[in-house]
Motif scaffolding. Structure first.
Motif, PDB file in Angstrom:
ATOM      1  N   LYS A 252      51.704 -10.483  65.672  1.00  0.00           N
ATOM      2  CA  LYS A 252      51.595  -9.021  65.609  1.00  0.00           C
ATOM      3  C   LYS A 252      52.975  -8.379  65.460  1.00  0.00           C
ATOM      4  CE  LYS A 252      50.887  -5.098  68.689  1.00  0.00           C
ATOM      5  NZ  LYS A 252      50.747  -4.127  67.625  1.00  0.00           N
ATOM      6  N   LEU A 253      53.963  -8.834  66.246  1.00  0.00           N
ATOM      7  CA  LEU A 253      55.310  -8.264  66.168  1.00  0.00           C
ATOM      8  C   LEU A 253      55.930  -8.510  64.791  1.00  0.00           C
ATOM      9  CD1 LEU A 253      56.776  -9.204  69.684  1.00  0.00           C
ATOM     10  CD2 LEU A 253      55.841  -7.015  68.931  1.00  0.00           C
ATOM     11  N   LEU A 254      55.691  -9.694  64.216  1.00  0.00           N
ATOM     12  CA  LEU A 254      56.255 -10.000  62.899  1.00  0.00           C
ATOM     13  C   LEU A 254      55.496  -9.275  61.793  1.00  0.00           C
ATOM     14  CD1 LEU A 254      57.039 -13.798  63.287  1.00  0.00           C
ATOM     15  CD2 LEU A 254      58.594 -11.862  63.493  1.00  0.00           C
ATOM     16  N   ASP A 255      54.231  -8.921  62.048  1.00  0.00           N
ATOM     17  CA  ASP A 255      53.483  -8.135  61.072  1.00  0.00           C
ATOM     18  C   ASP A 255      54.024  -6.705  61.008  1.00  0.00           C
ATOM     19  OD1 ASP A 255      51.336  -7.746  59.198  1.00  0.00           O
ATOM     20  OD2 ASP A 255      50.274  -6.623  60.742  1.00  0.00           O
ATOM     21  N   GLU A 256      54.580  -6.229  62.118  1.00  0.00           N
ATOM     22  CA  GLU A 256      55.168  -4.886  62.135  1.00  0.00           C
ATOM     23  C   GLU A 256      56.443  -4.838  61.280  1.00  0.00           C
ATOM     24  OE1 GLU A 256      55.878  -4.099  66.235  1.00  0.00           O
ATOM     25  OE2 GLU A 256      53.765  -3.871  66.748  1.00  0.00           O
ATOM     26  N   ALA A 257      57.256  -5.906  61.345  1.00  0.00           N
ATOM     27  CA  ALA A 257      58.507  -5.951  60.576  1.00  0.00           C
ATOM     28  C   ALA A 257      59.128  -7.332  60.763  1.00  0.00           C
ATOM     29  CB  ALA A 257      59.486  -4.874  61.043  1.00  0.00           C
ATOM     30  N   PRO A 258      59.928  -7.801  59.790  1.00  0.00           N
ATOM     31  CA  PRO A 258      60.662  -9.064  59.981  1.00  0.00           C
ATOM     32  C   PRO A 258      61.635  -8.921  61.152  1.00  0.00           C
ATOM     33  CG  PRO A 258      60.630  -8.412  57.654  1.00  0.00           C
ATOM     34  CD  PRO A 258      60.119  -7.244  58.437  1.00  0.00           C
ATOM     35  N   ARG A 259      61.757  -9.984  61.950  1.00  0.00           N
ATOM     36  CA  ARG A 259      62.615  -9.900  63.128  1.00  0.00           C
ATOM     37  C   ARG A 259      63.268 -11.260  63.383  1.00  0.00           C
ATOM     38  NH1 ARG A 259      60.639  -5.120  65.239  1.00  0.00           N
ATOM     39  NH2 ARG A 259      58.402  -4.727  65.015  1.00  0.00           N
ATOM     40  N   HIS A 260      64.449 -11.247  64.013  1.00  0.00           N
ATOM     41  CA  HIS A 260      65.050 -12.503  64.475  1.00  0.00           C
ATOM     42  C   HIS A 260      64.604 -12.754  65.917  1.00  0.00           C
ATOM     43  CE1 HIS A 260      68.040 -10.082  66.629  1.00  0.00           C
ATOM     44  NE2 HIS A 260      68.289  -9.443  65.497  1.00  0.00           N
ATOM     45  N   GLY A 261      64.850 -13.959  66.389  1.00  0.00           N
ATOM     46  CA  GLY A 261      64.311 -14.365  67.687  1.00  0.00           C
ATOM     47  C   GLY A 261      64.738 -13.477  68.834  1.00  0.00           C
ATOM     48  N   TYR A 262      66.010 -13.089  68.871  1.00  0.00           N
ATOM     49  CA  TYR A 262      66.480 -12.248  69.979  1.00  0.00           C
ATOM     50  C   TYR A 262      65.764 -10.899  69.965  1.00  0.00           C
ATOM     51  CZ  TYR A 262      69.460  -9.249  72.801  1.00  0.00           C
ATOM     52  OH  TYR A 262      69.911  -8.349  73.734  1.00  0.00           O
ATOM     53  N   GLU A 263      65.514 -10.377  68.776  1.00  0.00           N
ATOM     54  CA  GLU A 263      64.814  -9.085  68.683  1.00  0.00           C
ATOM     55  C   GLU A 263      63.388  -9.205  69.197  1.00  0.00           C
ATOM     56  OE1 GLU A 263      63.995  -5.539  65.388  1.00  0.00           O
ATOM     57  OE2 GLU A 263      64.714  -7.512  64.755  1.00  0.00           O
ATOM     58  N   VAL A 264      62.725 -10.335  68.913  1.00  0.00           N
ATOM     59  CA  VAL A 264      61.372 -10.557  69.432  1.00  0.00           C
ATOM     60  C   VAL A 264      61.387 -10.565  70.967  1.00  0.00           C
ATOM     61  CG1 VAL A 264      59.510 -12.259  69.613  1.00  0.00           C
ATOM     62  CG2 VAL A 264      60.547 -11.767  67.396  1.00  0.00           C
ATOM     63  N   ILE A 265      62.371 -11.261  71.547  1.00  0.00           N
ATOM     64  CA  ILE A 265      62.490 -11.312  73.014  1.00  0.00           C
ATOM     65  C   ILE A 265      62.697  -9.905  73.572  1.00  0.00           C
ATOM     66  CG2 ILE A 265      63.924 -12.140  74.916  1.00  0.00           C
ATOM     67  CD1 ILE A 265      64.469 -14.656  73.219  1.00  0.00           C
ATOM     68  N   ARG A 266      63.572  -9.128  72.937  1.00  0.00           N
ATOM     69  CA  ARG A 266      63.846  -7.767  73.420  1.00  0.00           C
ATOM     70  C   ARG A 266      62.612  -6.873  73.321  1.00  0.00           C
ATOM     71  NH1 ARG A 266      64.901  -3.332  70.913  1.00  0.00           N
ATOM     72  NH2 ARG A 266      65.186  -4.374  68.906  1.00  0.00           N
ATOM     73  N   LEU A 267      61.845  -7.018  72.219  1.00  0.00           N
ATOM     74  CA  LEU A 267      60.641  -6.195  72.066  1.00  0.00           C
ATOM     75  C   LEU A 267      59.594  -6.530  73.122  1.00  0.00           C
ATOM     76  CD1 LEU A 267      60.165  -6.055  68.195  1.00  0.00           C
ATOM     77  CD2 LEU A 267      60.540  -4.136  69.735  1.00  0.00           C
ATOM     78  N   LEU A 268      59.440  -7.824  73.422  1.00  0.00           N
ATOM     79  CA  LEU A 268      58.498  -8.213  74.470  1.00  0.00           C
ATOM     80  C   LEU A 268      58.908  -7.605  75.811  1.00  0.00           C
ATOM     81  CD1 LEU A 268      57.831 -11.938  73.540  1.00  0.00           C
ATOM     82  CD2 LEU A 268      56.133 -10.115  73.614  1.00  0.00           C
ATOM     83  N   GLU A 269      60.214  -7.605  76.079  1.00  0.00           N
ATOM     84  CA  GLU A 269      60.686  -7.018  77.325  1.00  0.00           C
ATOM     85  C   GLU A 269      60.405  -5.516  77.349  1.00  0.00           C
ATOM     86  OE1 GLU A 269      64.762  -6.868  80.059  1.00  0.00           O
ATOM     87  OE2 GLU A 269      64.795  -7.715  78.043  1.00  0.00           O
ATOM     88  N   GLU A 270      60.576  -4.851  76.195  1.00  0.00           N
ATOM     89  CA  GLU A 270      60.297  -3.417  76.129  1.00  0.00           C
ATOM     90  C   GLU A 270      58.812  -3.134  76.334  1.00  0.00           C
ATOM     91  OE1 GLU A 270      61.722  -1.904  72.462  1.00  0.00           O
ATOM     92  OE2 GLU A 270      63.847  -2.078  72.992  1.00  0.00           O
ATOM     93  N   ARG A 271      57.941  -3.963  75.714  1.00  0.00           N
ATOM     94  CA  ARG A 271      56.505  -3.728  75.846  1.00  0.00           C
ATOM     95  C   ARG A 271      56.051  -3.842  77.300  1.00  0.00           C
ATOM     96  NH1 ARG A 271      54.342  -4.066  70.454  1.00  0.00           N
ATOM     97  NH2 ARG A 271      56.025  -3.082  69.300  1.00  0.00           N
ATOM     98  N   PHE A 272      56.778  -4.657  78.070  1.00  0.00           N
ATOM     99  CA  PHE A 272      56.461  -4.794  79.492  1.00  0.00           C
ATOM    100  C   PHE A 272      57.379  -3.920  80.350  1.00  0.00           C
ATOM    101  CE2 PHE A 272      54.153  -8.453  78.040  1.00  0.00           C
ATOM    102  CZ  PHE A 272      53.125  -8.583  78.957  1.00  0.00           C
ATOM    103  N   GLN A 273      58.081  -2.973  79.684  1.00  0.00           N
ATOM    104  CA  GLN A 273      58.927  -2.026  80.401  1.00  0.00           C
ATOM    105  C   GLN A 273      59.908  -2.709  81.358  1.00  0.00           C
ATOM    106  OE1 GLN A 273      59.107   1.556  80.121  1.00  0.00           O
ATOM    107  NE2 GLN A 273      58.255   0.815  78.192  1.00  0.00           N
ATOM    108  N   GLY A 274      60.441  -3.845  80.917  1.00  0.00           N
ATOM    109  CA  GLY A 274      61.429  -4.554  81.708  1.00  0.00           C
ATOM    110  C   GLY A 274      60.853  -5.357  82.860  1.00  0.00           C
TER     111      GLY A 274
END
Length: 293
Positions: A16-38
């Motif tokens: 789902k995250l990659l369907d939104e936009a191409p991302r590198h691994g660190y960005e995926v980790i950061r987005l997951l942290e944001e979705r869980f509000q840290g």
């Protein structure tokens, strides 16, 4: 890892995250942290092996930019997302609930810590009542309590915002899944209509078969049952799976051609004529499925 990502669901959310936009691994980790509000942050050892497995399965691909792999979803990955759209909507709701539960645990921990701090403050105040600097110690303790309360309020606010956003995304995902099913149903009906039109224009074995279903005769008018559907294969209701619906239509077509051939006999001339009709139908269907929807 939170229970919400058990049983391979982290794999689905990565798609789902990659369907939104191409991302590198660190960005995926950061987005997951944001979705869980840290409240939850996956490790690199959790995310990168799964991205590599998705790449090996052909669901994602990557390009190297600035020495880092930037992952993008493939058509196969999008197809899996579409097939599991209902599960993805449920996952969004479960993420919201998971964030809410984690926030509740934090509130409970903060309350307990605040209670312990107040007790320690009272004990410190009692023990240092006759000591110089009592006011400074008390003020420092009060400041620590104020900071703890402020942190709890901020965590609660972030959890509430994430819960609202997850609920809205889940509702949008359900709407998209329903729209996709409706489009697939319409496509099957359109193909069935084209088959009816093609068969109605045909003669011989195929023409007699189409006529029987589209209001014509199969032998004689008396042979047609009174409860026969007015449209060919009209009694086959859509299942919600376009591929399965098409298989059912093809099975019905094959069975009825065989029945017509058995009832009226098969000759070399009829076989040659049937071949011409089948070739025309196959070409038209090939053009239908080869065009973009």
């Amino acid at each position: 890892m939170p229970p919400v990502f058990a049983h391979g669901r982290l794999r689905l959310y990565l798609l789902k995250l990659l369907d939104e936009a191409p991302r590198h691994g660190y960005e995926v980790i950061r987005l997951l942290e944001e979705r869980f509000q840290g409240l939850y942050a996956p490790s690199a050892g959790t995310v990168y092996p799964r991205l590599s497995k998705l790449e090996a399965e052909g669901l994602v691909t990557y390009a190297t930019e600035g020495g880092r792999k930037v992952y993008s979803i493939t058509e196969a990955g999008r197809a899996e997302l579409a097939d599991r759209s209902g599960e993805l909507a449920d996952l969004e709701l479960e993420i919201r609930d998971s964030v809410t539960e984690l926030a509740a645990e934090i509130r409970s921990d903060v309350r307990g810590a605040a209670g312990d701090l107040r007790r320690e403050m009272r004990a410190a105040a009692s023990a240092s009542a006759t000591q110089v600097g009592e006011d400074d110690s008390w003020q420092a303790a009060k400041e620590e309590l104020r900071k703890a309360r402020q942190e709890w309020k901020e965590q609660a606010r972030r959890a509430k915002d994430e819960s609202r956003r997850a609920r809205e995304e889940a509702q949008a995902a359900r709407r998209q899944a329903k729209e996709a099913q409706d489009r697939a149903r319409e496509e099957v009906q359109r193909i069935a209509g084209q088959l009816q039109e093609q068969f109605a224009k045909s003669g011989g074995v195929l023409g007699s078969l189409a006529g029987a279903w589209l209001g014509g005769t199969h032998g004689s008018g008396a042979d047609r049952p009174s409860d026969q559907p007015s449209g060919w294969a009209g009694d086959l209701s859509a299942t919600g799976d376009p591929a399965r619906d098409l298989d059912r239509l093809l099975d019905r077509f094959r069975d009825e051609v065989r029945d017509a051939a058995r009832d009226h006999g098969v000759t070399a001339a009829r076989v040659a004529e049937a071949r011409d009709h089948l070739a025309a139908a196959a070409a038209r269907l090939g053009a239908t499925f080869g065009s973009r929807p």
